[in-house]
Design a protein around this motif. Structure first.
Motif, PDB file in Angstrom:
ATOM      1  N   CYS A 236       0.460   2.947   1.755  1.00 23.99           N
ATOM      2  CA  CYS A 236       1.298   4.009   2.318  1.00 23.99           C
ATOM      3  C   CYS A 236       1.048   4.027   3.818  1.00 23.99           C
ATOM      4  CB  CYS A 236       1.015   5.349   1.637  1.00 23.99           C
ATOM      5  SG  CYS A 236      -0.731   5.850   1.657  1.00 23.99           S
ATOM      6  N   PHE A 237       0.619   5.154   4.379  1.00 21.20           N
ATOM      7  CA  PHE A 237       0.273   5.171   5.800  1.00 21.20           C
ATOM      8  C   PHE A 237      -1.231   5.037   6.010  1.00 21.20           C
ATOM      9  CE2 PHE A 237      -1.046   7.389   9.679  1.00 21.20           C
ATOM     10  CZ  PHE A 237      -0.445   6.551  10.606  1.00 21.20           C
ATOM     11  N   LYS A 238      -2.016   5.715   5.157  1.00 15.11           N
ATOM     12  CA  LYS A 238      -3.473   5.645   5.317  1.00 15.11           C
ATOM     13  C   LYS A 238      -4.216   5.669   3.991  1.00 15.11           C
ATOM     14  CE  LYS A 238      -4.081  10.623   5.864  1.00 15.11           C
ATOM     15  NZ  LYS A 238      -4.629  11.702   6.723  1.00 15.11           N
ATOM     16  N   GLY A 239      -3.486   5.513   2.885  1.00 10.35           N
ATOM     17  CA  GLY A 239      -4.136   5.397   1.586  1.00 10.35           C
ATOM     18  C   GLY A 239      -4.183   6.653   0.751  1.00 10.35           C
ATOM     19  N   ALA A 240      -3.620   7.763   1.224  1.00 11.77           N
ATOM     20  CA  ALA A 240      -3.648   9.000   0.442  1.00 11.77           C
ATOM     21  C   ALA A 240      -2.555   9.004  -0.632  1.00 11.77           C
ATOM     22  CB  ALA A 240      -3.502  10.209   1.364  1.00 11.77           C
ATOM     23  N   ARG A 241      -1.314   8.797  -0.203  1.00 10.79           N
ATOM     24  CA  ARG A 241      -0.233   8.734  -1.188  1.00 10.79           C
ATOM     25  C   ARG A 241      -0.430   7.546  -2.124  1.00 10.79           C
ATOM     26  NH1 ARG A 241       4.402   9.099   3.322  1.00 10.79           N
ATOM     27  NH2 ARG A 241       2.698   8.070   4.459  1.00 10.79           N
ATOM     28  N   ALA A 242      -0.978   6.458  -1.585  1.00 12.06           N
ATOM     29  CA  ALA A 242      -1.274   5.297  -2.431  1.00 12.06           C
ATOM     30  C   ALA A 242      -2.279   5.657  -3.515  1.00 12.06           C
ATOM     31  CB  ALA A 242      -1.805   4.155  -1.572  1.00 12.06           C
ATOM     32  N   ALA A 243      -3.245   6.513  -3.187  1.00 16.74           N
ATOM     33  CA  ALA A 243      -4.234   6.933  -4.180  1.00 16.74           C
ATOM     34  C   ALA A 243      -3.594   7.801  -5.256  1.00 16.74           C
ATOM     35  CB  ALA A 243      -5.378   7.682  -3.500  1.00 16.74           C
ATOM     36  N   ASN A 244      -2.647   8.646  -4.859  1.00 12.41           N
ATOM     37  CA  ASN A 244      -1.916   9.448  -5.834  1.00 12.41           C
ATOM     38  C   ASN A 244      -1.179   8.540  -6.814  1.00 12.41           C
ATOM     39  OD1 ASN A 244       0.781  10.910  -6.645  1.00 12.41           O
ATOM     40  ND2 ASN A 244      -0.602  12.561  -6.055  1.00 12.41           N
ATOM     41  N   THR A 245      -0.518   7.514  -6.278  1.00 11.06           N
ATOM     42  CA  THR A 245       0.191   6.563  -7.131  1.00 11.06           C
ATOM     43  C   THR A 245      -0.777   5.728  -7.957  1.00 11.06           C
ATOM     44  OG1 THR A 245       2.112   6.478  -5.680  1.00 11.06           O
ATOM     45  CG2 THR A 245       1.736   4.553  -7.063  1.00 11.06           C
ATOM     46  N   TYR A 246      -1.917   5.389  -7.385  1.00 11.24           N
ATOM     47  CA  TYR A 246      -2.960   4.669  -8.132  1.00 11.24           C
ATOM     48  C   TYR A 246      -3.341   5.446  -9.394  1.00 11.24           C
ATOM     49  CZ  TYR A 246      -7.607   2.772  -9.219  1.00 11.24           C
ATOM     50  OH  TYR A 246      -8.694   2.233  -9.855  1.00 11.24           O
ATOM     51  N   VAL A 247      -3.579   6.737  -9.251  1.00 12.50           N
ATOM     52  CA  VAL A 247      -3.961   7.564 -10.403  1.00 12.50           C
ATOM     53  C   VAL A 247      -2.836   7.600 -11.430  1.00 12.50           C
ATOM     54  CG1 VAL A 247      -4.578   9.902 -11.156  1.00 12.50           C
ATOM     55  CG2 VAL A 247      -5.610   8.941  -9.088  1.00 12.50           C
ATOM     56  N   ALA A 248      -1.595   7.750 -10.947  1.00 12.37           N
ATOM     57  CA  ALA A 248      -0.451   7.784 -11.862  1.00 12.37           C
ATOM     58  C   ALA A 248      -0.329   6.481 -12.640  1.00 12.37           C
ATOM     59  CB  ALA A 248       0.833   8.054 -11.078  1.00 12.37           C
ATOM     60  N   LEU A 249      -0.375   5.348 -11.950  1.00 10.74           N
ATOM     61  CA  LEU A 249      -0.222   4.053 -12.614  1.00 10.74           C
ATOM     62  C   LEU A 249      -1.397   3.769 -13.551  1.00 10.74           C
ATOM     63  CD1 LEU A 249       1.144   1.884  -9.667  1.00 10.74           C
ATOM     64  CD2 LEU A 249       2.420   2.649 -11.683  1.00 10.74           C
ATOM     65  N   ALA A 250      -2.597   4.112 -13.127  1.00  7.06           N
ATOM     66  CA  ALA A 250      -3.764   3.889 -13.989  1.00  7.06           C
ATOM     67  C   ALA A 250      -3.653   4.699 -15.277  1.00  7.06           C
ATOM     68  CB  ALA A 250      -5.048   4.253 -13.241  1.00  7.06           C
ATOM     69  N   SER A 251      -3.102   5.913 -15.172  1.00 10.25           N
ATOM     70  CA  SER A 251      -2.937   6.749 -16.367  1.00 10.25           C
ATOM     71  C   SER A 251      -1.929   6.145 -17.336  1.00 10.25           C
ATOM     72  CB  SER A 251      -2.489   8.157 -15.968  1.00 10.25           C
ATOM     73  OG  SER A 251      -1.115   8.168 -15.581  1.00 10.25           O
TER      74      SER A 251
END
Length: 289
Positions: A236-251
Protein backbone atom coordinates in the motif's frame (compact mmCIF):
# COMPACT_ATOMS: atom_id res chain seq x y z
CA UNK A 1 2.34 -19.06 17.62
CA UNK A 2 -1.13 -18.36 19.00
CA UNK A 3 -3.91 -19.47 16.66
CA UNK A 4 -6.50 -16.84 17.61
CA UNK A 5 -6.14 -13.65 15.58
CA UNK A 6 -9.41 -11.77 16.09
CA UNK A 7 -10.53 -11.43 19.70
CA UNK A 8 -14.05 -10.33 20.54
CA UNK A 9 -14.48 -7.99 23.53
CA UNK A 10 -15.62 -11.00 25.56
CA UNK A 11 -12.59 -12.91 24.31
CA UNK A 12 -10.32 -10.14 25.57
CA UNK A 13 -11.95 -10.27 28.99
CA UNK A 14 -11.74 -14.06 29.08
CA UNK A 15 -8.02 -13.94 28.26
CA UNK A 16 -7.44 -12.56 31.74
CA UNK A 17 -4.65 -10.53 33.25
CA UNK A 18 -1.85 -11.98 31.13
CA UNK A 19 -2.88 -9.75 28.21
CA UNK A 20 -1.36 -6.46 27.13
CA UNK A 21 -3.72 -4.27 25.14
CA UNK A 22 -1.92 -1.97 22.70
CA UNK A 23 -3.80 1.15 21.59
CA UNK A 24 -2.42 2.52 18.30
CA UNK A 25 -4.41 5.77 18.26
CA UNK A 26 -3.06 9.30 18.64
CA UNK A 27 -1.90 10.15 22.16
CA UNK A 28 -4.67 12.75 22.57
CA UNK A 29 -7.33 10.16 21.75
CA UNK A 30 -5.71 7.66 24.10
CA UNK A 31 -5.60 10.26 26.89
CA UNK A 32 -9.31 11.02 26.41
CA UNK A 33 -10.25 7.40 27.15
CA UNK A 34 -8.93 3.91 26.49
CA UNK A 35 -9.53 0.32 27.52
CA UNK A 36 -8.39 -0.26 31.12
CA UNK A 37 -4.84 -1.60 31.24
CA UNK A 38 -4.02 -0.56 27.67
CA UNK A 39 -0.79 1.16 26.65
CA UNK A 40 -0.41 3.64 23.81
CA UNK A 41 1.91 2.98 20.85
CA UNK A 42 1.12 5.33 17.94
CA UNK A 43 4.53 4.47 16.43
CA UNK A 44 2.91 1.30 15.09
CA UNK A 45 0.94 3.50 12.71
CA UNK A 46 3.37 6.35 12.04
CA UNK A 47 6.64 4.50 11.47
CA UNK A 48 7.85 4.59 7.84
CA UNK A 49 9.92 1.51 7.09
CA UNK A 50 12.71 0.93 4.62
CA UNK A 51 13.52 -2.58 3.46
CA UNK A 52 17.24 -2.31 2.90
CA UNK A 53 19.36 -4.41 5.25
CA UNK A 54 19.96 -1.36 7.44
CA UNK A 55 16.30 -0.38 7.22
CA UNK A 56 15.09 -3.79 8.38
CA UNK A 57 17.61 -3.80 11.23
CA UNK A 58 16.34 -0.39 12.34
CA UNK A 59 12.72 -1.57 12.14
CA UNK A 60 13.48 -4.64 14.24
CA UNK A 61 15.46 -2.78 16.88
CA UNK A 62 13.00 0.11 17.10
CA UNK A 63 9.98 -2.06 17.78
CA UNK A 64 11.79 -4.65 19.88
CA UNK A 65 12.77 -1.78 22.18
CA UNK A 66 9.27 -0.30 22.25
CA UNK A 67 7.64 -3.64 22.99
CA UNK A 68 10.24 -4.41 25.66
CA UNK A 69 9.39 -1.08 27.30
CA UNK A 70 5.80 -2.30 27.57
CA UNK A 71 6.67 -5.64 29.13
CA UNK A 72 6.24 -8.03 26.21
CA UNK A 73 8.46 -10.98 27.14
CA UNK A 74 6.85 -13.76 25.13
CA UNK A 75 4.51 -14.95 27.88
CA UNK A 76 1.91 -12.18 27.63
CA UNK A 77 -0.62 -12.03 24.80
CA UNK A 78 -0.48 -8.73 22.91
CA UNK A 79 -3.86 -7.60 21.56
CA UNK A 80 -3.80 -4.53 19.33
CA UNK A 81 -6.72 -2.17 18.73
CA UNK A 82 -7.77 1.05 17.00
CA UNK A 83 -11.14 2.85 16.83
CA UNK A 84 -12.49 0.42 14.23
CA UNK A 85 -10.89 -1.82 11.63
CA UNK A 86 -11.42 0.74 8.86
CA UNK A 87 -10.69 4.04 10.63
CA UNK A 88 -6.88 4.23 10.90
CA UNK A 89 -5.81 2.61 7.65
CA UNK A 90 -5.44 -0.83 9.21
CA UNK A 91 -3.19 0.28 12.09
CA UNK A 92 -4.23 -2.51 14.47
CA UNK A 93 -3.51 -5.09 11.78
CA UNK A 94 -0.15 -3.40 11.17
CA UNK A 95 0.65 -3.83 14.86
CA UNK A 96 -0.35 -7.48 14.67
CA UNK A 97 1.78 -8.04 11.58
CA UNK A 98 4.82 -6.24 13.01
CA UNK A 99 4.69 -8.43 16.09
CA UNK A 100 4.36 -11.53 13.90
CA UNK A 101 7.29 -10.38 11.78
CA UNK A 102 9.39 -9.88 14.92
CA UNK A 103 8.54 -13.46 15.90
CA UNK A 104 6.31 -12.71 18.89
CA UNK A 105 4.41 -15.88 19.79
CA UNK A 106 1.16 -14.50 21.25
CA UNK A 107 -0.55 -11.72 19.36
CA UNK A 108 -4.05 -10.81 18.22
CA UNK A 109 -6.38 -7.98 17.21
CA UNK A 110 -9.48 -6.65 18.96
CA UNK A 111 -12.12 -7.49 16.37
CA UNK A 112 -14.04 -4.31 15.61
CA UNK A 113 -11.72 -2.18 17.73
CA UNK A 114 -12.88 0.33 20.30
CA UNK A 115 -16.19 0.58 18.46
CA UNK A 116 -16.96 -3.05 19.28
CA UNK A 117 -15.69 -2.65 22.84
CA UNK A 118 -18.05 0.26 23.47
CA UNK A 119 -20.89 -1.47 21.65
CA UNK A 120 -20.70 -4.40 24.03
CA UNK A 121 -20.68 -2.26 27.15
CA UNK A 122 -16.94 -2.03 27.67
CA UNK A 123 -15.73 0.73 29.95
CA UNK A 124 -12.97 3.25 29.29
CA UNK A 125 -10.46 4.90 31.59
CA UNK A 126 -7.99 7.78 31.54
CA UNK A 127 -5.61 6.05 33.97
CA UNK A 128 -2.17 5.26 32.55
CA UNK A 129 -0.67 1.78 32.90
CA UNK A 130 3.12 1.54 33.16
CA UNK A 131 4.29 -2.07 32.72
CA UNK A 132 7.72 -3.12 33.91
CA UNK A 133 10.35 -3.21 31.18
CA UNK A 134 11.49 -6.67 30.08
CA UNK A 135 13.50 -8.41 27.36
CA UNK A 136 11.64 -8.79 24.07
CA UNK A 137 12.16 -12.17 22.35
CA UNK A 138 13.26 -10.93 18.91
CA UNK A 139 13.19 -13.72 16.31
CA UNK A 140 12.41 -12.11 12.92
CA UNK A 141 10.26 -14.11 10.50
CA UNK A 142 11.82 -13.16 7.17
CA UNK A 143 9.21 -15.16 5.25
CA UNK A 144 6.57 -12.52 6.08
CA UNK A 145 8.53 -9.61 4.61
CA UNK A 146 9.10 -8.63 1.00
CA UNK A 147 11.96 -6.23 0.39
CA UNK A 148 12.27 -3.66 -2.36
CA UNK A 149 14.85 -5.87 -4.07
CA UNK A 150 12.51 -8.88 -3.93
CA UNK A 151 9.61 -6.88 -5.37
CA UNK A 152 11.83 -5.59 -8.16
CA UNK A 153 12.95 -9.14 -8.91
CA UNK A 154 9.30 -10.24 -9.03
CA UNK A 155 8.35 -7.79 -11.79
CA UNK A 156 7.09 -9.80 -14.73
CA UNK A 157 7.14 -13.03 -12.71
CA UNK A 158 4.70 -15.76 -13.64
CA UNK A 159 4.78 -17.20 -10.12
CA UNK A 160 4.70 -14.15 -7.80
CA UNK A 161 1.68 -11.84 -7.80
CA UNK A 162 1.61 -8.23 -6.61
CA UNK A 163 -1.51 -6.87 -4.93
CA UNK A 164 -1.95 -3.11 -4.53
CA UNK A 165 -4.70 -2.28 -2.03
CA UNK A 166 -4.38 1.48 -1.75
CA UNK A 167 -7.26 3.89 -2.11
CA UNK A 168 -8.57 4.37 -5.62
CA UNK A 169 -7.02 7.84 -6.08
CA UNK A 170 -3.57 6.42 -5.36
CA UNK A 171 -4.02 3.46 -7.70
CA UNK A 172 -5.17 5.84 -10.44
CA UNK A 173 -2.04 7.99 -9.88
CA UNK A 174 -4.16 10.97 -8.83
CA UNK A 175 -2.53 11.12 -5.38
CA UNK A 176 0.79 9.89 -4.05
CA UNK A 177 -0.38 9.01 -0.53
CA UNK A 178 -3.00 9.42 2.21
CA UNK A 179 -0.75 12.16 3.66
CA UNK A 180 -1.27 14.43 0.68
CA UNK A 181 -1.40 14.44 -3.09
CA UNK A 182 2.31 15.21 -3.44
CA UNK A 183 3.70 13.76 -0.20
CA UNK A 184 5.69 11.16 -2.13
CA UNK A 185 7.78 12.26 -5.13
CA UNK A 186 5.95 10.11 -7.70
CA UNK A 187 2.41 8.94 -8.31
CA UNK A 188 1.43 5.62 -9.86
CA UNK A 189 1.68 1.92 -9.09
CA UNK A 190 4.15 -0.92 -9.32
CA UNK A 191 4.03 -2.44 -12.84
CA UNK A 192 2.04 -5.65 -13.10
CA UNK A 193 0.19 -5.27 -9.80
CA UNK A 194 -3.52 -5.94 -9.58
CA UNK A 195 -5.76 -3.76 -7.43
CA UNK A 196 -8.36 -4.42 -4.75
CA UNK A 197 -9.14 -1.47 -2.52
CA UNK A 198 -8.60 -2.48 1.11
CA UNK A 199 -12.08 -1.39 2.18
CA UNK A 200 -13.59 -4.07 -0.04
CA UNK A 201 -12.41 -6.86 2.25
CA UNK A 202 -14.72 -5.50 4.97
CA UNK A 203 -18.36 -4.70 5.53
CA UNK A 204 -19.16 -1.52 7.44
CA UNK A 205 -22.42 -1.02 9.36
CA UNK A 206 -23.00 1.99 11.62
CA UNK A 207 -19.25 2.68 11.70
CA UNK A 208 -18.54 -0.90 12.77
CA UNK A 209 -16.27 -2.76 10.34
CA UNK A 210 -15.94 -6.52 10.13
CA UNK A 211 -14.05 -8.68 7.68
CA UNK A 212 -16.11 -10.43 5.03
CA UNK A 213 -16.60 -14.18 5.27
CA UNK A 214 -13.82 -16.45 3.95
CA UNK A 215 -16.00 -17.39 0.97
CA UNK A 216 -16.59 -13.73 0.10
CA UNK A 217 -12.89 -12.91 0.46
CA UNK A 218 -11.88 -15.79 -1.82
CA UNK A 219 -14.49 -14.72 -4.38
CA UNK A 220 -13.26 -11.12 -4.29
CA UNK A 221 -9.63 -12.19 -4.67
CA UNK A 222 -10.54 -14.49 -7.56
CA UNK A 223 -11.83 -11.48 -9.54
CA UNK A 224 -8.15 -10.46 -9.75
CA UNK A 225 -6.94 -14.00 -10.38
CA UNK A 226 -5.63 -14.36 -6.82
CA UNK A 227 -6.08 -17.77 -5.21
CA UNK A 228 -5.23 -19.33 -1.83
CA UNK A 229 -2.14 -21.19 -3.06
CA UNK A 230 -0.63 -18.18 -4.86
CA UNK A 231 2.58 -16.47 -3.77
CA UNK A 232 1.31 -12.93 -3.13
CA UNK A 233 3.09 -9.72 -2.13
CA UNK A 234 0.78 -7.02 -0.79
CA UNK A 235 1.66 -3.33 -0.74
CA UNK A 236 0.00 0.00 0.00
CA UNK A 237 1.70 3.24 1.07
CA UNK A 238 3.49 2.10 4.22
CA UNK A 239 2.16 -1.37 5.04
CA UNK A 240 -0.88 -0.57 7.20
CA UNK A 241 -3.66 -1.21 4.70
CA UNK A 242 -1.58 -4.11 3.38
CA UNK A 243 -1.62 -5.60 6.89
CA UNK A 244 -5.40 -5.27 7.03
CA UNK A 245 -5.63 -7.16 3.74
CA UNK A 246 -3.05 -9.68 4.97
CA UNK A 247 -5.32 -10.54 7.92
CA UNK A 248 -8.36 -10.80 5.65
CA UNK A 249 -6.65 -13.09 3.13
CA UNK A 250 -5.05 -15.23 5.83
CA UNK A 251 -8.48 -15.74 7.41
CA UNK A 252 -9.66 -17.07 4.02
CA UNK A 253 -6.90 -19.66 3.74
CA UNK A 254 -4.24 -17.74 1.80
CA UNK A 255 -0.98 -19.08 3.17
CA UNK A 256 1.79 -17.60 0.99
CA UNK A 257 1.49 -13.94 1.85
CA UNK A 258 4.17 -11.29 2.27
CA UNK A 259 3.95 -7.58 2.89
CA UNK A 260 6.22 -5.13 1.13
CA UNK A 261 6.56 -2.96 4.22
CA UNK A 262 8.37 -0.14 2.44
CA UNK A 263 5.45 0.01 0.00
CA UNK A 264 4.83 3.09 -2.15
CA UNK A 265 6.61 5.42 0.28
CA UNK A 266 9.89 3.60 -0.39
CA UNK A 267 9.31 2.58 -4.01
CA UNK A 268 8.36 6.07 -5.22
CA UNK A 269 11.51 7.62 -3.74
CA UNK A 270 13.86 5.57 -5.91
CA UNK A 271 13.81 7.08 -9.43
CA UNK A 272 15.45 3.94 -10.84
CA UNK A 273 12.35 1.86 -10.06
CA UNK A 274 9.63 1.63 -12.71
CA UNK A 275 6.09 2.82 -12.16
CA UNK A 276 2.84 2.59 -14.12
CA UNK A 277 0.28 5.28 -14.71
CA UNK A 278 -2.88 5.64 -16.75
CA UNK A 279 -6.13 3.76 -16.48
CA UNK A 280 -5.56 0.40 -14.79
CA UNK A 281 -6.90 -2.84 -16.12
CA UNK A 282 -8.45 -3.98 -12.86
CA UNK A 283 -10.11 -0.95 -11.35
CA UNK A 284 -13.71 -2.26 -11.34
CA UNK A 285 -15.27 -2.17 -7.84
CA UNK A 286 -16.33 -5.33 -6.03
CA UNK A 287 -20.06 -5.98 -6.24
CA UNK A 288 -20.28 -9.01 -3.99
CA UNK A 289 -22.76 -7.39 -1.64
Amino acid sequence: MSTTVLYSPDGVRAAGSNVLLIDVRDPKDFAAGHIPGAVNMPDIFTYLAETTQDGLHKLQQTFATLFADYGLDGTRTAIVYEDALHTRYGASCRGYWILRYLGYPKVGILDGGLSAWRGEGGTLTTEVTRPARTDFPLRPEASLMATQAEVRAALGSSTIKLLDNRDRVEWLAESSSPYGVDFAPRKGRIPGAVWIEWYDFMKVTDNHAAFRTPDEIRALAATRNLHPDDDIIIYCFKGARAANTYVALASAGFSRLRIYMGSWNEWSRNPELPIEGGLPKAAAPYNGG
